[in-house]
Design a protein around this motif. Structure first.
Motif, PDB file in Angstrom:
ATOM      1  N   HIS A   1      -4.647  -1.513  -7.708  1.00 20.33           N
ATOM      2  CA  HIS A   1      -5.872  -0.772  -7.427  1.00 20.33           C
ATOM      3  C   HIS A   1      -5.494   0.691  -7.232  1.00 20.33           C
ATOM      4  O   HIS A   1      -4.465   1.010  -6.631  1.00 20.33           O
ATOM      5  CB  HIS A   1      -6.559  -1.290  -6.161  1.00 20.33           C
TER       6      HIS A   1
ATOM      7  N   LEU B   1       0.850  -1.192   0.000  1.00 18.57           N
ATOM      8  CA  LEU B   1       0.000   0.000   0.000  1.00 18.57           C
ATOM      9  C   LEU B   1       0.884   1.240   0.000  1.00 18.57           C
ATOM     10  O   LEU B   1       2.000   1.229   0.537  1.00 18.57           O
ATOM     11  CB  LEU B   1      -0.892   0.032   1.246  1.00 18.57           C
TER      12      LEU B   1
ATOM     13  N   PHE C   1      -0.981   5.972   3.245  1.00 22.96           N
ATOM     14  CA  PHE C   1      -2.194   5.383   3.788  1.00 22.96           C
ATOM     15  C   PHE C   1      -2.085   5.304   5.314  1.00 22.96           C
ATOM     16  O   PHE C   1      -1.015   4.973   5.829  1.00 22.96           O
ATOM     17  CB  PHE C   1      -2.383   3.973   3.213  1.00 22.96           C
ATOM     18  N   PRO C   2      -3.106   5.620   6.112  1.00 20.94           N
ATOM     19  CA  PRO C   2      -4.472   5.961   5.712  1.00 20.94           C
ATOM     20  C   PRO C   2      -4.738   7.447   5.538  1.00 20.94           C
ATOM     21  O   PRO C   2      -5.883   7.816   5.283  1.00 20.94           O
ATOM     22  CB  PRO C   2      -5.283   5.398   6.875  1.00 20.94           C
TER      23      PRO C   2
ATOM     24  N   SER D   1     -10.578   0.044  -8.705  1.00 18.48           N
ATOM     25  CA  SER D   1     -10.385  -0.632  -7.418  1.00 18.48           C
ATOM     26  C   SER D   1     -11.396  -1.746  -7.262  1.00 18.48           C
ATOM     27  O   SER D   1     -12.357  -1.868  -8.028  1.00 18.48           O
ATOM     28  CB  SER D   1     -10.525   0.373  -6.276  1.00 18.48           C
TER      29      SER D   1
ATOM     30  N   TRP E   1      -7.642   4.640   0.825  1.00 24.03           N
ATOM     31  CA  TRP E   1      -7.729   3.681  -0.263  1.00 24.03           C
ATOM     32  C   TRP E   1      -8.985   3.976  -1.075  1.00 24.03           C
ATOM     33  O   TRP E   1     -10.011   4.324  -0.506  1.00 24.03           O
ATOM     34  CB  TRP E   1      -7.800   2.271   0.318  1.00 24.03           C
ATOM     35  N   PRO E   2      -8.964   3.880  -2.412  1.00 21.30           N
ATOM     36  CA  PRO E   2      -7.870   3.373  -3.248  1.00 21.30           C
ATOM     37  C   PRO E   2      -6.906   4.437  -3.761  1.00 21.30           C
ATOM     38  O   PRO E   2      -5.986   4.122  -4.498  1.00 21.30           O
ATOM     39  CB  PRO E   2      -8.624   2.738  -4.417  1.00 21.30           C
TER      40      PRO E   2
ATOM     41  N   GLU F   1      -2.549   0.482  -4.429  1.00 22.58           N
ATOM     42  CA  GLU F   1      -2.313  -0.865  -3.912  1.00 22.58           C
ATOM     43  C   GLU F   1      -1.698  -1.703  -5.015  1.00 22.58           C
ATOM     44  O   GLU F   1      -2.193  -1.699  -6.149  1.00 22.58           O
ATOM     45  CB  GLU F   1      -3.632  -1.490  -3.445  1.00 22.58           C
TER      46      GLU F   1
ATOM     47  N   SER G   1      -4.647   5.858  -2.314  1.00 18.66           N
ATOM     48  CA  SER G   1      -3.300   5.570  -1.816  1.00 18.66           C
ATOM     49  C   SER G   1      -2.519   4.676  -2.770  1.00 18.66           C
ATOM     50  O   SER G   1      -1.292   4.685  -2.779  1.00 18.66           O
ATOM     51  CB  SER G   1      -3.401   4.872  -0.459  1.00 18.66           C
TER      52      SER G   1
END
Length: 298
Positions: A196, A163, A167-168, A201, A172-173, A177, A175
């Motif tokens: 993602h 990630l 994040f956080p 995502s 997400w998304p 992945e 951030s």
């Protein structure tokens, strides 16, 4: 477990595996180690047809970080590298497991491996572990790889993924992945690699699957799962066979993979994608991790 090698056999295997790639240095794991990594590049449309794979060489790579999980049986994974994320709140996918920091769910085995164990407890619930390198090891670009023996069974969901480091704070998304390896226990012959990001995502993630080249099952043995990551592309491979590459054009230009990411190792139980355990699922299930390594590409 009776299928594991002895410590001396494992050391010989690891040295042999590293020597195969070594170009300018003796076998070792120092930051100066230089490697030329030969991969196979996908040139066709069906990633399961390995007859279309062709050999290419990536640029030299220098090992900049690794965890070889060498320690005494029962030791915790190195807290300088790994954090335990804990809880039983479904993790956004309606999963069943309660992630714990217990050695029953994550510990070294004394043979150079980290073992993450998903268990069914006496009350019928499930426990497992989720380890991250957030705020400890965060990296942008290069080759990120791990040698893993995945678990199996309906509803069992092991993963090696990343990630975005913000994040956080960056949710997400957005951030970003990068799923280096996901395995659905009910599909023993298939591995998934996906990204993602904003607008792509969940079920809309961009990626591909790779089927075992011999028609076998990935849980039967260790395999090396990796991404080669540059500012303009991400390429997935299994045992140095590259099976998919994505670029900014493949995600509509909204490329969020130009920042540092942290790594995650976990075994989930149940959830929207793999489905849920049934009467065929046997516990405990173990994900055995031989090593995790990060290389800079020169």
């Amino acid at each position: 477990m009776s299928s594991r090698t002895t410590t001396s056999d494992r050391a010989e295997r690891k040295n042999s595996r590293t020597t195969r790639r070594t170009v300018t240095a003796t076998v070792g794991l120092g930051a100066a180690t230089a490697l030329t990594i030969t991969t196979l590049t996908w040139t066709g449309s069906d990633v399961t047809d390995n007859s279309e794979l062709t050999a290419t060489e990536t640029p030299q790579a220098a090992l900049v970080w690794s965890d070889e999980f060498d320690g005494a049986a029962g030791d915790a994974p190195d807290p300088a590298n790994w954090n335990h994320e804990t809880g039983d709140h479904g993790w956004g996918n309606e999963e069943l497991q309660n992630y714990t920091a217990s050695r029953d769910n994550s510990a070294l085995d004394g043979e150079g491996n980290l073992v993450i164990t998903a268990r069914q407890e006496a009350d019928g619930g499930y426990t497992s572990a989720r380890l991250t390198t957030q705020n400890n090891v965060e990296h942008a670009y290069g080759r990120i790889e791990a040698r893993i023996k995945v678990p199996t069974g309906q509803g069992v969901w092991p993963a090696f993924w990343m990630l975005g480091a913000d994040f956080p704070d960056t949710p997400w998304p957005d951030s970003g992945e990068i799923d280096i390896m996901e395995h659905i226990g009910s599909e023993p012959g298939t591995i998934h690699g996906t990204v993602h990001g904003p607008g792509y995502s969940g079920g809309g993630g961009v990626g591909a699957s790779y089927d075992h080249p011999d028609g076998g099952a990935f849980p039967d043995d260790f395999h090396v799962y990796a991404v080669d990551w540059t500012p303009d592309s991400i390429t997935w491979s299994v045992d140095d066979v590259a099976y998919n590459t994505i670029t900014p054009a493949d995600v509509g230009g909204d490329w969020v993979f130009d920042q540092e990411f942290f790594m995650i190792l976990n075994v989930a139980v149940g959830g929207q994608w793999p489905g849920y355990p049934d009467e065929t699922t046997q516990f405990p299930q173990e994900m055995v991790v031989d090593y995790v390594r990060v290389y800079d590409m020169e």
